[in-house]
Design an enzyme around this catalytic site. Structure first.
Site, short mmCIF file in Angstrom:
data_model
loop_
_atom_site.label_atom_id
_atom_site.label_comp_id
_atom_site.label_asym_id
_atom_site.label_seq_id
_atom_site.Cartn_x
_atom_site.Cartn_y
_atom_site.Cartn_z
N ASP A 1 0.79 -1.35 -0.16
CA ASP A 1 0.10 -0.15 -0.33
C ASP A 1 1.15 1.29 0.42
OD1 ASP A 1 -2.09 -2.09 0.40
OD2 ASP A 1 -3.25 -1.29 2.28
N ARG B 1 3.64 0.94 -3.61
CA ARG B 1 3.08 0.69 -5.03
C ARG B 1 2.63 2.74 -5.62
NH1 ARG B 1 -0.55 -4.25 -4.10
NH2 ARG B 1 0.93 -5.84 -5.31
N ARG C 1 9.84 15.66 -37.41
CA ARG C 1 10.20 15.63 -38.98
C ARG C 1 9.14 15.35 -39.72
NH1 ARG C 1 10.53 12.17 -43.17
NH2 ARG C 1 10.84 9.67 -42.36
N HIS D 1 -0.86 15.05 -38.92
CA HIS D 1 -0.77 13.86 -39.40
C HIS D 1 -1.52 12.73 -38.11
CE1 HIS D 1 1.03 13.85 -42.96
NE2 HIS D 1 2.24 13.70 -42.69
N GLN D 2 -3.25 13.29 -38.53
CA GLN D 2 -4.17 13.14 -37.72
C GLN D 2 -3.93 11.32 -36.67
OE1 GLN D 2 -8.47 11.48 -39.06
NE2 GLN D 2 -8.94 13.26 -37.83
N GLY E 1 9.24 5.39 -36.11
CA GLY E 1 10.31 4.25 -36.89
C GLY E 1 10.84 4.01 -36.93
N GLY E 2 11.47 3.98 -38.25
CA GLY E 2 13.00 2.81 -37.92
C GLY E 2 13.90 3.60 -36.65
N GLU F 1 6.46 -5.03 -8.59
CA GLU F 1 5.16 -4.12 -6.84
C GLU F 1 3.62 -5.35 -6.88
OE1 GLU F 1 5.38 -2.63 -4.24
OE2 GLU F 1 7.55 -1.99 -4.42
#
Length: 160
Positions: free
Chosen positions: A19, A22, A47, A57-58, A118-119, A142
């Protein structure tokens, strides 16, 4: 002899220690997740693809937004679990929720950060590959995520 508490109470005493331990573990997971999100945002602003930063970009924008929401929710639950300790109250329920949410948010944020890169996300020149490796431990020690779910469900059964 040399023991804490009454005979046969060791497991209960050890479990009670979680208790208090954590919430700081959850705080660590939130910190790693926040760093991964910040690295992903920085990279996504630099980028470019199709003539614009990938943050525009969405798919990338929504990924970052979802991680931000998950991290904030985990941060608030971590604060709640620590606050319960400060109030001198048993916080098993809140500590387990905080640990579970924070470790899951951390793993998702770091995995998604690698995806944004990405890469290059696997390249040791960028920190996200190490953050992703570091993130995994939060879902293990834990108490695993599945153990947190078990604790939460047991607390619910007693609460309602």
């Amino acid at each position: 002899a040399n023991r804490l508490g009454a005979e046969g109470q060791g497991f209960k005493i050890a479990m009670g220690a979680f208790d208090r331990t954590r919430p700081p573990v959850a705080a660590g997971a939130v910190g790693v997740a926040q760093r991964a999100l910040e690295e992903a945002i920085k990279y996504a602003k630099e980028r470019k693809t199709m003539g614009k930063p990938i943050i525009e970009h969405q798919a990338i924008a929504f990924m970052l937004a979802e991680n931000a929401a998950n991290i904030e929710a985990a941060r608030l639950m971590t604060l709640r679990s620590a606050w319960e300790v400060d109030q001198g109250r048993r916080n098993t329920y809140y500590a387990s929720i905080a640990k579970m949410l924070a470790s899951e948010a951390c793993m998702k944020a770091t995995t998604d950060a690698v995806q944004v890169f990405g890469g290059a996300g696997f390249n040791t020149e960028y920190p996200v590959e190490k953050l992703m490796r570091d993130a995994k431990i939060f879902s293990l020690y834990e108490g695993t995520t599945q153990i947190q779910q078990l604790i939460i469900s047991r607390e619910l059964a007693h609460k309602y």
